[in-house]
Design a protein around this motif. Structure first.
Motif, mmCIF file in Angstrom:
data_model
loop_
_atom_site.group_PDB
_atom_site.id
_atom_site.type_symbol
_atom_site.label_atom_id
_atom_site.label_comp_id
_atom_site.label_asym_id
_atom_site.label_seq_id
_atom_site.Cartn_x
_atom_site.Cartn_y
_atom_site.Cartn_z
ATOM 1 N N PRO A 153 -14.651 30.371 -11.152
ATOM 2 C CA PRO A 153 -13.208 31.612 -10.693
ATOM 3 C C PRO A 153 -12.702 31.904 -9.842
ATOM 4 C CG PRO A 153 -14.816 32.122 -11.722
ATOM 5 C CD PRO A 153 -15.659 30.108 -11.969
ATOM 6 N N THR A 154 -14.299 32.252 -8.751
ATOM 7 C CA THR A 154 -14.301 32.868 -7.362
ATOM 8 C C THR A 154 -13.408 31.923 -6.832
ATOM 9 O OG1 THR A 154 -16.002 32.547 -6.771
ATOM 10 C CG2 THR A 154 -16.205 34.187 -7.998
ATOM 11 N N GLY A 155 -12.913 31.023 -6.584
ATOM 12 C CA GLY A 155 -12.784 29.995 -5.486
ATOM 13 C C GLY A 155 -13.613 30.306 -4.203
ATOM 14 N N ILE A 156 -14.579 30.266 -4.921
ATOM 15 C CA ILE A 156 -15.852 30.763 -2.979
ATOM 16 C C ILE A 156 -16.672 29.186 -3.097
ATOM 17 C CG2 ILE A 156 -17.137 32.120 -2.181
ATOM 18 C CD1 ILE A 156 -16.814 34.356 -3.118
ATOM 19 N N ILE A 157 -16.956 28.539 -1.786
ATOM 20 C CA ILE A 157 -17.562 27.697 -1.143
ATOM 21 C C ILE A 157 -18.791 27.701 -0.325
ATOM 22 C CG2 ILE A 157 -17.865 24.864 -0.950
ATOM 23 C CD1 ILE A 157 -15.808 25.298 -3.180
ATOM 24 N N VAL A 158 -19.485 27.875 -0.976
ATOM 25 C CA VAL A 158 -20.788 28.515 -0.329
ATOM 26 C C VAL A 158 -21.042 27.294 1.040
ATOM 27 C CG1 VAL A 158 -23.656 29.659 0.067
ATOM 28 C CG2 VAL A 158 -21.644 29.837 -2.147
ATOM 29 N N PHE A 159 -21.228 26.230 0.211
ATOM 30 C CA PHE A 159 -21.502 25.018 1.257
ATOM 31 C C PHE A 159 -20.754 23.604 0.873
ATOM 32 C CE2 PHE A 159 -25.017 21.577 1.530
ATOM 33 C CZ PHE A 159 -25.524 21.193 3.692
ATOM 34 N N ASP A 160 -19.957 23.071 2.013
ATOM 35 C CA ASP A 160 -19.710 21.751 1.963
ATOM 36 C C ASP A 160 -20.161 20.862 2.534
ATOM 37 O OD1 ASP A 160 -17.601 19.860 1.588
ATOM 38 O OD2 ASP A 160 -16.150 20.881 1.945
ATOM 39 N N PRO A 161 -20.899 20.136 1.651
ATOM 40 C CA PRO A 161 -21.928 19.024 2.698
ATOM 41 C C PRO A 161 -20.904 18.144 3.141
ATOM 42 C CG PRO A 161 -22.769 18.823 0.517
ATOM 43 C CD PRO A 161 -20.951 20.021 0.552
ATOM 44 N N GLY B 73 -21.360 15.393 7.480
ATOM 45 C CA GLY B 73 -20.958 14.299 7.608
ATOM 46 C C GLY B 73 -21.732 13.702 5.837
ATOM 47 N N PHE B 74 -22.163 13.983 4.817
ATOM 48 C CA PHE B 74 -22.725 14.116 3.554
ATOM 49 C C PHE B 74 -21.167 13.493 2.955
ATOM 50 C CE2 PHE B 74 -26.284 16.141 5.043
ATOM 51 C CZ PHE B 74 -27.243 15.137 5.160
ATOM 52 N N THR B 75 -20.543 12.388 2.287
ATOM 53 C CA THR B 75 -19.712 12.092 1.817
ATOM 54 C C THR B 75 -20.312 12.282 0.459
ATOM 55 O OG1 THR B 75 -19.781 10.038 1.933
ATOM 56 C CG2 THR B 75 -18.628 11.053 3.658
ATOM 57 N N GLY B 76 -19.118 12.112 -0.484
ATOM 58 C CA GLY B 76 -19.747 12.565 -2.544
ATOM 59 C C GLY B 76 -20.431 12.852 -2.888
ATOM 60 N N VAL B 77 -20.979 14.108 -2.274
ATOM 61 C CA VAL B 77 -21.105 14.861 -2.948
ATOM 62 C C VAL B 77 -20.321 16.646 -3.236
ATOM 63 C CG1 VAL B 77 -23.182 17.199 -2.778
ATOM 64 C CG2 VAL B 77 -23.501 14.293 -1.687
ATOM 65 N N ALA B 78 -20.161 16.586 -4.575
ATOM 66 C CA ALA B 78 -18.891 18.190 -4.476
ATOM 67 C C ALA B 78 -19.979 19.022 -3.835
ATOM 68 C CB ALA B 78 -19.706 18.285 -5.729
ATOM 69 N N PRO B 79 -18.877 20.508 -3.537
ATOM 70 C CA PRO B 79 -19.058 21.730 -2.201
ATOM 71 C C PRO B 79 -19.770 22.255 -3.892
ATOM 72 C CG PRO B 79 -16.917 20.841 -2.029
ATOM 73 C CD PRO B 79 -17.006 20.097 -3.239
ATOM 74 N N VAL C 75 -22.869 27.988 -8.200
ATOM 75 C CA VAL C 75 -23.950 27.758 -8.399
ATOM 76 C C VAL C 75 -24.593 27.691 -8.154
ATOM 77 C CG1 VAL C 75 -24.439 25.074 -7.677
ATOM 78 C CG2 VAL C 75 -22.114 25.283 -9.305
ATOM 79 N N THR C 76 -24.481 28.442 -7.198
ATOM 80 C CA THR C 76 -25.404 29.544 -5.882
ATOM 81 C C THR C 76 -26.181 30.241 -6.412
ATOM 82 O OG1 THR C 76 -23.878 29.355 -3.807
ATOM 83 C CG2 THR C 76 -25.520 30.797 -3.328
ATOM 84 N N ILE C 77 -24.948 31.627 -7.367
ATOM 85 C CA ILE C 77 -25.885 32.712 -7.899
ATOM 86 C C ILE C 77 -26.697 32.394 -9.436
ATOM 87 C CG2 ILE C 77 -25.250 34.674 -9.701
ATOM 88 C CD1 ILE C 77 -22.510 34.719 -7.983
ATOM 89 N N ALA C 78 -26.863 31.129 -9.998
ATOM 90 C CA ALA C 78 -27.368 30.152 -11.048
ATOM 91 C C ALA C 78 -28.431 29.645 -10.248
ATOM 92 C CB ALA C 78 -26.363 29.062 -11.526
ATOM 93 N N CYS C 79 -28.656 29.212 -9.359
ATOM 94 C CA CYS C 79 -29.723 28.586 -8.525
ATOM 95 C C CYS C 79 -30.445 29.551 -7.932
ATOM 96 C CB CYS C 79 -29.961 27.771 -7.236
ATOM 97 S SG CYS C 79 -28.892 26.286 -7.991
ATOM 98 N N LEU C 80 -29.911 31.273 -7.712
ATOM 99 C CA LEU C 80 -30.697 32.011 -7.744
ATOM 100 C C LEU C 80 -31.386 33.051 -8.850
ATOM 101 C CD1 LEU C 80 -28.167 33.778 -4.446
ATOM 102 C CD2 LEU C 80 -31.103 32.648 -3.941
ATOM 103 N N ILE C 81 -30.731 33.291 -9.523
ATOM 104 C CA ILE C 81 -31.260 34.037 -10.406
ATOM 105 C C ILE C 81 -32.361 33.033 -11.242
ATOM 106 C CG2 ILE C 81 -31.086 34.807 -12.652
ATOM 107 C CD1 ILE C 81 -28.038 35.192 -12.169
#
Length: 478
Positions: free
Chosen positions: A145-153, A157-163, A168-174
């Motif tokens: 919902p924020t529309g914010i991309i923290v890291f785009d592989p 040079g990485f293909t087929g990996v979602a940004p 996702v970042t907040i969930a991993c941190l928590i």
């Protein structure tokens, strides 16, 4: 053998904080079989069980294999893991030692740093991967919902990996903070998490698997759907199954040292390798054949809100115990290793450091970018790590029972060359068998390398200074 007595070093309690990082677990501190059994049910619920089931079902372009062959691969792979885990567990239960301290008897006082460095990296990689898996599920549940991309592989040079989104970042941190906190609390906290969530985890997995089979038209319809799969060899399949859990098998040493009996070792290992993990393999296989994905929680997200919430909760709590164990054991590898090099760091601080590094790696797509290669290398090169420990205890130690007297724990030479050499040769052969030279009869690379390493240890033990040193150490006890 004097199994539980060893002189403590200065300020030992400060560094062990009740978790016996630098000494054997005494009989009085052993835990109930029921609590340990529940830990192993929760520990066994790792998403890799689903992933490997998916691999056998053709996920990731493997081609997969028919149901009968897939079941045989699971039986043989999990059977091998069960035997390895129980063998290591018996050594841990008898001595009360964690993996790092136990390794001194076969690798040497400073030589034990070699296998411990490997295990520290593996457990850190697992912690990061599991955290990334949890972040993915929360990202799928919450959306962006924020529309914010923290890291785009793709920018690197990485293909087929979602940004990687902010959500996702907040969930991993928590969850990285939560897992680190409970791992700091020690084995007692891990048991409490397992007691609450382990039964629910198994029930949901089985129910979803049954639903998938019913949707496929029953058992007959599902078997017809899966029978056309082909392309994955039996050796590759077994190596993948073993690779999915060989780190856990080795880590079992650090939990089995709390067991009260050898029977408890066999029972607890069965909770993981006969009960929990095969169920997940089967559910992952069914899910991949039926909906094209091993992760049944993604299907749950599309049913309704209540089922989606249940899926996210089960997924997160299921992996909680596993990630707790990764951090808990990581400290037991790095702590004694640093101590052998003259650096003393409290266990809690080591857990916090590993948890922080692992959370950062998990947040920045370690799982999404590197997990596939990580697990393949793991399956081929990690099994030989066990061979010197098993060969030394069950073959060499059987002939010289005083070898494992705890008075000798801190008196070992810096390096035991039989262990170091046999492990290095085995690890190299495992890699070669997996990626360079095809073994006859499609044999599994990692297990063959482990057997070779086991034989090499026994063959060269008396040719190295190790045999003479052991004789001198034992003579000094009298």
């Amino acid at each position: 053998m004097d199994e539980n007595k060893v002189k403590k070093g200065p300020q030992e309690s400060e560094y062990d904080d009740g978790e016996f990082m630098l000494e054997p677990v005494p009989v009085t501190a052993r835990r109930s079989t029921k609590s340990q059994f529940m830990v192993w049910i929760g520990f066994g619920y790792a998403v890799t069980g689903l992933i490997i089931g998916g691999t056998l079902g053709g996920y990731g372009g493997t081609g997969g294999m028919p149901p009968a062959q897939a079941m045989l691969a699971v039986i043989l792979g999990m059977g091998a893991l069960y035997l390895i885990t129980c063998s290591l567990g018996i050594v841990a239960q008898k001595t009360g030692l964690n993996l790092s301290l136990l390794s001194r008897f076969s690798y040497g006082y400073k030589g034990s740093v070699i296998p411990m460095a490997v295990m520290a990296l593996l457990t850190l990689g697992w912690f990061s991967s599991i955290l990334g898996m949890i972040g993915d599920i929360w990202g799928a549940f919450v959306g962006n919902p924020t529309g914010i991309i923290v890291f785009d592989p793709s920018q690197y040079g990485f293909t087929g990996v979602a940004p990687i989104t902010l959500e996702v970042t907040i969930a991993c941190l928590i969850w990285g903070i939560v897992f680190t906190y409970t791992a700091v609390r020690g084995m007692g906290a891990i048991e409490k998490v397992s007691d609450v969530f382990a039964p629910l985890i198994l029930i949901v997995a089985v129910v979803v698997g049954v639903i998938f089979v019913v949707q496929a038209g029953g058992v007959g319809g599902f078997l017809d759907e899966a029978s056309s799969l082909h392309g994955l060899g039996m050796g590759q399949a077994i190596t993948a199954v073993v690779g999915s859990w060989i780190a856990g098998a080795v880590m079992g040493v650090d939990m089995f040292r709390f067991n009260k009996s050898v029977k408890a070792v066999w029972g607890c290992a069965a909770a993981c390798f006969i009960l929990t993990n095969p169920i997940l393999n089967i559910v992952g296989y069914i899910g991949t054949v039926h909906i094209g994905d091993f992760n049944y929680v993604l299907w749950m997200l599309g049913v309704n809100l209540l089922v989606a919430i249940l899926g996210v909760v089960v997924w997160t709590t299921a992996l909680w115990t596993t990630d707790n164990s990764e951090l808990y054991c990581n400290a037991l590898y790095t702590g004694p290793s640093l101590n052998a090099l003259g650096v003393r760091v409290p266990r809690k601080k080591l857990v916090i450091i590993a948890g922080s590094v692992g959370t950062i790696l998990g947040t920045f797509a370690f799982y999404q970018l590197f997990f596939a290669n990580f697990i393949n290398v793991l399956g081929s090169m990690a099994p030989p790590l066990c061979a010197p420990i098993l060969a030394d205890y069950f073959i060499i130690g059987r002939k010289n029972k005083d070898k494992y007297n705890m008075e000798l724990l801190n008196k070992h030479p810096n390096f035991r060359w039989a262990g170091v050499i046999s492990f290095i040769i085995g690890a190299i052969l495992g890699f070669v068998f997996q990626y360079k030279v095809q073994l006859p009869l499609d044999l599994p690379a990692g297990l063959v390398a482990m057997v070779i390493s086991f034989i090499i240890y026994i063959a060269i033990y008396k040719l190295t200074p190790d045999a003479r040193v052991d004789e001198e150490l034992v003579a000094g006890l009298k």
